[in-house]
Design a protein around this motif. Structure first.
Motif, PDB file in Angstrom:
ATOM      1  N   VAL A  47      51.144  -3.220  26.664  1.00  0.00           N
ATOM      2  CA  VAL A  47      50.909  -4.413  25.853  1.00  0.00           C
ATOM      3  C   VAL A  47      50.968  -5.649  26.742  1.00  0.00           C
ATOM      4  O   VAL A  47      51.911  -5.823  27.524  1.00  0.00           O
ATOM      5  CB  VAL A  47      51.967  -4.535  24.731  1.00  0.00           C
ATOM      6  N   TYR A  48      49.977  -6.503  26.616  1.00  0.00           N
ATOM      7  CA  TYR A  48      49.934  -7.792  27.304  1.00  0.00           C
ATOM      8  C   TYR A  48      50.235  -8.880  26.287  1.00  0.00           C
ATOM      9  O   TYR A  48      49.577  -8.981  25.247  1.00  0.00           O
ATOM     10  CB  TYR A  48      48.557  -7.989  27.940  1.00  0.00           C
TER      11      TYR A  48
ATOM     12  N   ALA B 268      46.945  -3.127  24.190  1.00  0.00           N
ATOM     13  CA  ALA B 268      46.952  -4.116  23.117  1.00  0.00           C
ATOM     14  C   ALA B 268      47.198  -5.489  23.721  1.00  0.00           C
ATOM     15  O   ALA B 268      47.799  -5.605  24.796  1.00  0.00           O
ATOM     16  CB  ALA B 268      48.025  -3.784  22.081  1.00  0.00           C
ATOM     17  N   TYR B 269      46.722  -6.515  23.041  1.00  0.00           N
ATOM     18  CA  TYR B 269      46.861  -7.898  23.502  1.00  0.00           C
ATOM     19  C   TYR B 269      47.435  -8.748  22.377  1.00  0.00           C
ATOM     20  O   TYR B 269      46.916  -8.730  21.255  1.00  0.00           O
ATOM     21  CB  TYR B 269      45.506  -8.439  23.946  1.00  0.00           C
ATOM     22  N   ARG B 270      48.507  -9.464  22.659  1.00  0.00           N
ATOM     23  CA  ARG B 270      49.120 -10.358  21.680  1.00  0.00           C
ATOM     24  C   ARG B 270      49.101 -11.780  22.223  1.00  0.00           C
ATOM     25  O   ARG B 270      49.671 -12.045  23.287  1.00  0.00           O
ATOM     26  CB  ARG B 270      50.569  -9.957  21.396  1.00  0.00           C
ATOM     27  N   ASP B 271      48.474 -12.669  21.493  1.00  0.00           N
ATOM     28  CA  ASP B 271      48.382 -14.068  21.892  1.00  0.00           C
ATOM     29  C   ASP B 271      49.179 -14.906  20.902  1.00  0.00           C
ATOM     30  O   ASP B 271      48.794 -15.037  19.740  1.00  0.00           O
ATOM     31  CB  ASP B 271      46.914 -14.513  21.902  1.00  0.00           C
ATOM     32  N   VAL B 272      50.309 -15.449  21.342  1.00  0.00           N
ATOM     33  CA  VAL B 272      51.129 -16.294  20.471  1.00  0.00           C
ATOM     34  C   VAL B 272      51.238 -17.713  21.035  1.00  0.00           C
ATOM     35  O   VAL B 272      52.160 -18.459  20.720  1.00  0.00           O
ATOM     36  CB  VAL B 272      52.534 -15.690  20.242  1.00  0.00           C
ATOM     37  N   THR B 273      50.303 -18.087  21.912  1.00  0.00           N
ATOM     38  CA  THR B 273      50.291 -19.437  22.465  1.00  0.00           C
ATOM     39  C   THR B 273      50.059 -20.451  21.356  1.00  0.00           C
ATOM     40  O   THR B 273      49.478 -20.131  20.308  1.00  0.00           O
ATOM     41  CB  THR B 273      49.182 -19.569  23.526  1.00  0.00           C
ATOM     42  N   CYS B 274      50.477 -21.696  21.596  1.00  0.00           N
ATOM     43  CA  CYS B 274      50.362 -22.701  20.545  1.00  0.00           C
ATOM     44  C   CYS B 274      50.353 -24.107  21.132  1.00  0.00           C
ATOM     45  O   CYS B 274      51.205 -24.448  21.967  1.00  0.00           O
ATOM     46  CB  CYS B 274      51.525 -22.563  19.568  1.00  0.00           C
ATOM     47  N   ALA B 275      49.382 -24.906  20.710  1.00  0.00           N
ATOM     48  CA  ALA B 275      49.326 -26.299  21.144  1.00  0.00           C
ATOM     49  C   ALA B 275      50.619 -27.011  20.765  1.00  0.00           C
ATOM     50  O   ALA B 275      51.144 -26.836  19.665  1.00  0.00           O
ATOM     51  CB  ALA B 275      48.135 -27.008  20.499  1.00  0.00           C
ATOM     52  N   GLY B 276      51.125 -27.825  21.670  1.00  0.00           N
ATOM     53  CA  GLY B 276      52.332 -28.595  21.392  1.00  0.00           C
ATOM     54  C   GLY B 276      53.624 -27.840  21.633  1.00  0.00           C
ATOM     55  O   GLY B 276      54.704 -28.381  21.381  1.00  0.00           O
ATOM     56  N   ALA B 277      53.540 -26.600  22.136  1.00  0.00           N
ATOM     57  CA  ALA B 277      54.751 -25.805  22.325  1.00  0.00           C
ATOM     58  C   ALA B 277      55.577 -26.335  23.491  1.00  0.00           C
ATOM     59  O   ALA B 277      55.094 -26.435  24.613  1.00  0.00           O
ATOM     60  CB  ALA B 277      54.395 -24.343  22.569  1.00  0.00           C
ATOM     61  N   LYS B 278      56.803 -26.682  23.202  1.00  0.00           N
ATOM     62  CA  LYS B 278      57.769 -26.999  24.250  1.00  0.00           C
ATOM     63  C   LYS B 278      58.498 -25.708  24.636  1.00  0.00           C
ATOM     64  O   LYS B 278      58.290 -24.662  24.020  1.00  0.00           O
ATOM     65  CB  LYS B 278      58.739 -28.065  23.766  1.00  0.00           C
ATOM     66  N   VAL B 279      59.357 -25.776  25.636  1.00  0.00           N
ATOM     67  CA  VAL B 279      60.054 -24.571  26.076  1.00  0.00           C
ATOM     68  C   VAL B 279      60.862 -23.966  24.923  1.00  0.00           C
ATOM     69  O   VAL B 279      60.947 -22.750  24.781  1.00  0.00           O
ATOM     70  CB  VAL B 279      60.966 -24.872  27.283  1.00  0.00           C
TER      71      VAL B 279
END
Length: 314
Positions: A58-59, A99-110
């Motif tokens: 999984v990536y 499998a590929y999971r993308d949970v990136t999000c604009a405005g995400a801080k640490v």
């Protein structure tokens, strides 16, 4: 940068009010770009055919607007603005993991790695990103910390917009440097420490995973003078912004190496294609095609994907 506290003065307050008025265009543009459904965004998980070293694995792609390709069509996940041309998607297409999971999000801080991300109305727009990291994860990519610099969800772009607004108050000086003083460095120190803790969590959750921390591309050239007439920022503040970018990448790189992760340099392969260049892969304050201000165009996301693949020996 020095590390002293930001001094609240009447002059700074007046400049801040001017800056906020001058930034109306930024809010309007952001409103158009961010138009979409609100609500909790579920991870985008898709099976990718093929095999290779990641067959059956999984990536997971984590991070902020640079990782999400925010603003580049086609978008998904509401305010997270994930693009189907973000660098994670391009890497997945090349590697063909199980499998590929993308949970990136604009405005995400640490902090969005471990806690829900909310909008200005406290509505959850993305769950804790590390929830997507599981024991079967074999690859993690992460770009985050740039949004910790800003006073809004737009991070470094927000800083640049304020620099632009403040330039009219002192055209020959460094009004933006004077406004921020050393607070950006203090924010980076805090973000770096938090990122280091999160890298430990990633290793604990996915001990078999290769973890790649991806740096930020060449938003500005090495010689800020090349931006004269192209970015509405004073000469002195162009140098200030470039130094902020350098410190951002230095902090991320040092934290990655100390945390047992691989740092991926995306600044070097994007040099000569900054926002002020003749062939930009990064937008200026006024993008000429869909993306956020001072964020990658599709060619920039492609360059970031190539840097990740090179780091993986592909």
């Amino acid at each position: 940068m020095p590390r002293a506290a930001l001094t609240s003065t009447r002059t700074t307050a007046r400049r801040t009010r001017r800056a906020r008025k001058a930034m109306t265009w930024t809010s309007a543009a952001a409103g158009v770009l961010l138009a979409g459904a609100l609500g909790t965004a579920a991870p985008a998980e898709a099976s990718v055919p093929g095999g290779g070293d990641l067959a059956g694995g999984v990536y997971v792609a984590l991070g902020d607007s640079y990782a999400a390709g925010a603003g580049i069509p086609a978008q998904s996940a509401g305010l997270c603005m994930r693009s189907d041309h973000d660098y994670g998607r391009l890497v997945a297409q090349s590697l063909a993991p199980g499998a590929y999971r993308d949970v990136t999000c604009a405005g995400a801080k640490v902090g969005a790695l471990t806690t829900p991300q909310t909008d200005a109305g406290a509505i959850v727009v993305n769950g804790p990103q590390l929830d997507a990291v599981t024991p079967d994860t074999t690859l993690v990519t992460l770009t985050v910390a740039g949004d910790n610099l800003g006073t809004s969800d737009f991070g470094f772009g927000d800083v640049a917009a304020i620099c632009s607004a403040l330039s009219v108050t002192d055209p020959l000086g460094t009004p933006c440097r004077d406004f921020y003083k050393d607070t950006l460095g203090a924010r980076l120190d805090s973000a770096g420490a938090e990122l280091g803790s999160d890298l430990k969590l990633i290793h604990a959750r996915a001990p078999r995973a290769a973890v790649l921390v991806v740096g930020y591309p060449a938003v500005l050239p090495d010689d800020p003078g090349q931006c004269l007439g192209k970015l509405p920022v004073t000469t002195g503040d162009l140098g200030f912004l470039r130094s902020v970018l350098g410190e951002l990448n230095d902090t991320v790189a040092a934290t990655a190496r100390a945390g047992g992760a691989t740092y991926v340099d995306t600044l070097t392969p994007t040099r000569g294609h900054d926002s002020c260049s003749a062939t930009p892969w990064i937008s200026g304050l006024f993008p000429t095609s869909p993306t956020l201000p001072l964020h990658p165009y599709p060619a920039g996301e492609r360059a970031m994907a190539d840097a990740v693949l090179n780091a993986l020996g592909r």
